[in-house]
Design a protein around this motif. Structure first.
Motif: not given
Ligand code: BG6
Length: 479
Positions: A146-149, A184-185, A203-209
């Motif tokens: 779901f990182g991708s639209r 819990s990213f 990468s910034d896992n929180e932003a990605e979440m």
């Protein structure tokens, strides 16, 4: 007069997920899912997520308890207990093996036709989760989940295919299992199973979440919208892992922290129930400088695709202390969690807190004004088979009884609108977090061990007869 039993038509049953019991990971054209690349772990030893299936590794979900081959026998046992409903999930990879095909796999669709028909034979209503930790592995590798639209469309195609096919055999649906776990990213299991994101230290896992969760929420709302067009009588719910956070003391700093930690998990179901982001999350995204792709069109969809009910799992509560926490940061609370001296814990360290369930039912009712459905609750424990084959599990009955006593109070005294109760793992299955068989929840024992050895024979535990009586009396007799 205090009413002692549950409402008429209350959905008593049990819950499982496809990947934890079906096995048959390559049967009928099924593709590889996230669960198929998870190795076995144990208490304190996390499961690994490997890059594809690596020969020689132990992947317990591949064969699980072979519900794929035993479902008729197992449903007959559920019927013997008196189940009114059975919660399971549809393995996404049986229907779309890679996830991005345009045409579904007929063999996979047919399996669930047969499964739901078998349920109806006994008057058991299927309750179906569309995505229960089972994203096609191909979507993870090729699209970053779901990182991708684009994954929104793949999910919606899967959902509408299921809604069309099962529109007359399934009424109760949920879109994503425990969508809030990804709060819990920094936990790779939560991220991979929720949204198909693999942690990356660069990468910034929180932003990605936040981005992936947004796409997932849009996918959920679109599915609700489409589902209602296909059958307006569908009941489509959210599904969250409800683990209430308590303040460690009456210190206002602890109380504020507990509130913030709760908000941090609630925001997923807030969006699903309210159709908009809670203010706190919007403010937090601004503070952090995160700029997720959230379009005006998305916001309309979120409003149009709100859920009919809140399904939730409840196993435990947590207690948080501001001594180790940052109240103004919505980050992971792990270091803020402290022991609660009022509560015992299971062998796997999960707190046992029946009153927390009544508290939760009231809390969710106040927050959402929607019907609730307890779709998971239970105790993971080691069972002992006696020489005569019997299995005495008073600890399981004790856990469930105490929780049901509190549920009954919430329903009969507090006015909570509760649709049903489906304890987790009504038949022993593979543990999601550890991959073990020995962490058993079932009323039905399955002869299989952590090394994958056993006959797969099913047998009734003492709790089987206890739950049968509970259902027969509609919860009036919990003894
Ligand atoms: C929930 C999941 O988190 O808890 C289930 O929805 C899971 O898939 C259940 O099995 C119990 O957790 P575990 O790790 O004991 O299997």
């Amino acid at each position: 007069m205090v009413v002692n039993s549950f409402p008429k038509g209350f959905l008593w049953g049990g819950a499982v997920a496809a990947h934890q019991l079906e096995g048959g990971w390559q049967e009928g054209g099924k593709g590889v899912s996230v669960a198929d690349v998870m190795t076995a772990g144990e208490h304190g030893v996390p499961r690994q997520i490997t890059k594809g299936v690596i020969p020689g590794k132990n992947y317990p979900n591949h064969d699980a308890i072979d519900f794929y081959g035993h479902y008729k026998e197992d449903i007959a046992l559920f019927a013997e207990m008196g189940f009114k409903c059975f919660r399971t999930s549809i393995a996404w990879t049986r229907i779309f093996p890679n996830g991005d095909e345009t045409k579904p796999n007929e063999d996979g669709l047919k399996f669930y036709d047969d499964l739901f028909a078998e349920c109806h034979k006994y008057g058991i209503e299927p309750v179906v989760t569309l995505a229960h930790f089972e994203m096609p592995w191909h979507l993870v590798e090729k699209y970053n989940g779901f990182g991708s639209r684009e994954t929104i469309d793949f999910f919606v195609r899967f959902a509408t295919t299921c809604f069309e096919r099962y529109k007359d055999s399934v009424k109760y649906w949920m879109t994503f299992n425990e969508i809030d776990n990804q709060a819990s990213f920094n936990n790779d299991f939560a991220m991979a199973t929720n949204s198909g994101l693999l942690l990356d230290e660069n990468s910034d896992n929180e932003a990605e979440m936040y981005q992936a969760a947004h796409y997932e929420l849009v996918a959920s709302a679109l599915a609700v919208k489409e589902g209602k067009k296909i059958n307006p009588n569908f009941m489509i719910g959210a599904m969250i892992n409800y683990t209430p956070a308590y303040p460690a003391s009456s210190d206002p700093a602890d109380i504020l922290l507990a509130q913030r930690v709760n908000q941090r998990r609630f925001w997923f179901s807030d969006v699903q129930a309210w159709g908009e982001y809670p203010k706190g999350v919007e403010a937090y995204l601004n503070q952090k400088g995160f700029r997720p792709d959230i379009t005006t069109e998305d916001k309309i969809v979120l409003k149009e695709g709100t859920v009919d009910y809140i399904g939730f799992s409840y196993y435990q509560s947590m207690t948080v202390s501001a001594k180790n926490g940052d109240t103004d940061h919505l980050s992971t609370p792990d270091k803020m969690i402290v022991e609660n001296s009022y509560l015992e814990t299971s062998d796997w360290g999960w707190s046992i807190d029946p009153i927390g369930l009544r508290y939760g039912l009231n809390n969710l009712t106040d927050r959402y004004h929607l019907p609730l459905f307890i779709v998971e609750n239970g105790l993971g424990a080691v069972d002992q088979v006696e020489a005569d084959g019997s299995i005495h599990d008073p600890y399981r009955v004790d856990y469930l009884r105490k929780h049901l006593e509190e549920v009954k109070k919430a329903v009969t005294l507090d006015g909570v609108d509760l649709m049903g109760y489906t304890p987790w793992g009504c038949i022993d299955l593979v543990s999601a977090s550890t991959g073990q068989m020995s962490k058993r929840y079932g009323f039905i024992y399955v002869d299989k061990d952590d090394e994958g050895q056993g006959t797969l024979a099913r047998s009734r535990k003492d709790s089987f007869y206890w739950y049968q009586k509970v259902i027969k009396t509609n919860g009036a007799d919990l003894k």
